[in-house]
Scaffold this active site. Sequence first.
Site, PDB file in Angstrom:
ATOM      1  N   LYS A  33       0.882  -1.181   0.000  1.00 32.18           N
ATOM      2  CA  LYS A  33       0.000   0.000   0.000  1.00 32.18           C
ATOM      3  C   LYS A  33       0.910   1.220   0.000  1.00 32.18           C
ATOM      4  O   LYS A  33       1.956   1.199   0.661  1.00 32.18           O
ATOM      5  CB  LYS A  33      -0.853  -0.021   1.267  1.00 32.18           C
ATOM      6  CG  LYS A  33      -1.871   1.098   1.393  1.00 32.18           C
ATOM      7  CD  LYS A  33      -2.604   0.979   2.749  1.00 32.18           C
ATOM      8  CE  LYS A  33      -3.652   2.036   2.935  1.00 32.18           C
ATOM      9  NZ  LYS A  33      -4.067   2.159   4.360  1.00 32.18           N
ATOM     10  N   HIS A  36      -6.049   1.265  14.857  1.00 32.35           N
ATOM     11  CA  HIS A  36      -6.414  -0.099  14.462  1.00 32.35           C
ATOM     12  C   HIS A  36      -5.228  -1.025  14.705  1.00 32.35           C
ATOM     13  O   HIS A  36      -4.106  -0.572  14.917  1.00 32.35           O
ATOM     14  CB  HIS A  36      -6.794  -0.151  12.969  1.00 32.35           C
ATOM     15  CG  HIS A  36      -5.641   0.154  12.048  1.00 32.35           C
ATOM     16  ND1 HIS A  36      -5.108   1.422  11.908  1.00 32.35           N
ATOM     17  CD2 HIS A  36      -4.891  -0.643  11.239  1.00 32.35           C
ATOM     18  CE1 HIS A  36      -4.105   1.392  11.053  1.00 32.35           C
ATOM     19  NE2 HIS A  36      -3.942   0.146  10.637  1.00 32.35           N
ATOM     20  N   ASP A  81      -3.459  -4.372  12.561  1.00 30.07           N
ATOM     21  CA  ASP A  81      -3.512  -4.888  11.195  1.00 30.07           C
ATOM     22  C   ASP A  81      -4.039  -6.323  11.201  1.00 30.07           C
ATOM     23  O   ASP A  81      -3.691  -7.101  12.097  1.00 30.07           O
ATOM     24  CB  ASP A  81      -2.114  -4.862  10.558  1.00 30.07           C
ATOM     25  CG  ASP A  81      -1.656  -3.426  10.290  1.00 30.07           C
ATOM     26  OD1 ASP A  81      -2.504  -2.514  10.285  1.00 30.07           O
ATOM     27  OD2 ASP A  81      -0.438  -3.242  10.075  1.00 30.07           O
ATOM     28  N   HIS A 109      -2.143   1.145  16.322  1.00 30.03           N
ATOM     29  CA  HIS A 109      -1.409   2.296  15.797  1.00 30.03           C
ATOM     30  C   HIS A 109      -2.340   3.186  14.996  1.00 30.03           C
ATOM     31  O   HIS A 109      -3.474   2.796  14.663  1.00 30.03           O
ATOM     32  CB  HIS A 109      -0.206   1.819  14.958  1.00 30.03           C
ATOM     33  CG  HIS A 109      -0.577   0.922  13.818  1.00 30.03           C
ATOM     34  ND1 HIS A 109      -0.951  -0.404  13.978  1.00 30.03           N
ATOM     35  CD2 HIS A 109      -0.649   1.154  12.482  1.00 30.03           C
ATOM     36  CE1 HIS A 109      -1.221  -0.932  12.801  1.00 30.03           C
ATOM     37  NE2 HIS A 109      -1.059  -0.006  11.876  1.00 30.03           N
TER      38      HIS A 109
HETATM   39  O1  LIG Z   1       1.306   5.570   7.648  1.00 28.25           O
HETATM   40  C1  LIG Z   1       1.541   4.930   8.661  1.00 28.25           C
HETATM   41  O2  LIG Z   1       2.569   5.114   9.322  1.00 28.25           O
HETATM   42  C2  LIG Z   1       0.560   3.873   9.141  1.00 28.25           C
HETATM   43  C3  LIG Z   1      -0.240   3.261   8.015  1.00 28.25           C
HETATM   44  C4  LIG Z   1      -1.258   2.264   8.457  1.00 28.25           C
HETATM   45  O3  LIG Z   1      -1.407   1.963   9.614  1.00 28.25           O
HETATM   46  C5  LIG Z   1      -2.099   1.611   7.440  1.00 28.25           C
HETATM   47  O4  LIG Z   1      -2.014   1.949   6.257  1.00 28.25           O
HETATM   48  O5  LIG Z   1      -2.888   0.708   7.826  1.00 28.25           O
END
Ligand SMILES: O=C(O)CCC(=O)C(=O)O
Length: 335
Positions: free
Chosen positions: A202, A221, A223, A277
């Site tokens: 992503k 959230h 992951d 996070h």
């Molecule tokens: O950009 C970030 O540091 C975290 C990204 C994130 O948690 C996500 O894309 O699910």
Amino acid sequence: MEVERVQAVASALMTAETIPTDFIRPEKERPAITTYQGPAPDIPTIDLSLPDRDSVVRAIAKASEEWGIFQVVNHGIPAELISRLQVAGKHFFDLPAEEKEAYAKPPGSQSVEGYGTRVSKDVNGKRTWNDHLFHKVWPPSTINYRFWPTNPPNYREVNEEYTKHMREVVDKLFLCLSLGLDLEESAMREAVGGEELQYNLKINYYPPCPRPDLALGVAAHTDLSTLTILVPNDVPGLQVLKDGRWIDAKYIPNALIVHIGDQIEILSNGLYKAVHHRSTVNKERARMSWPVFLEPPEERVVGPLPQLLSPESPPKYKAKKFKDYMYCKLNKLPQ
Ligand SMILES: O=C(O)CCC(=O)C(=O)O
């Protein structure tokens, strides 16, 4: 339906002093109110190149038990390759809107792949300050190049090279996570699909935001992956929840940030913790990040590893197909 991109919202608001109410988080989530301001420990940093493997294993296991996140340095991915990955990703987000839209996630698609913006509002009815591009990078049978930008022309080459190096780091991490629980070296990796483990890249793009105190780029959230391995640009923003406090992740140039995801918490029967996070945004500069989510194949059943269970340690999680776990999580249903 035309999807309104946050990048377009942000451009229209360049000199504004506020943001649309859709993006204003409730007070209990606002970064200005909830970020811990006192002295806080740093997320552990682990040198993957140390010759003493046992000490690397112990450091990874401790960080995964206590934090659910750690940064790795000297991981073997060349700094210039990370920089090329970032330049290529930024080039894509700097393209005119119509060029990016050629990669848009098709309406009604069940997959996350494509250029997208989260339109479904979360439980608070709020949106996040983020556009993204999602595409699979491994194994080859899962890749759909339709979602890989052809501009810049070196996008594919750079991403393939990054994935090749990433796979070596991933193998090492799974090995250390297994040894850290006194399991066979290959136990964790095999349990999450072995050669079929899927790598979903992503690219997060968080445009400059006139009110970073009120918005979030990604809401809190864990992951649903096994592990997530992320490189950020140099604009700070990642925060982790540790002992009930939101703490800023320190930016270490070229470090990889390794998140323990739900599937490793489940396999380890809760010994390793999936990290909560979120991402904050910046007033002047676009923040970007490149997480790779490592996910089991959809049909793979993931549950606590039998080797870790005993009458004193009964299973804390149900074993279920990864696709069913995903369905429940994405639809906010009990697991
Ligand atoms: O950009 C970030 O540091 C975290 C990204 C994130 O948690 C996500 O894309 O699910």
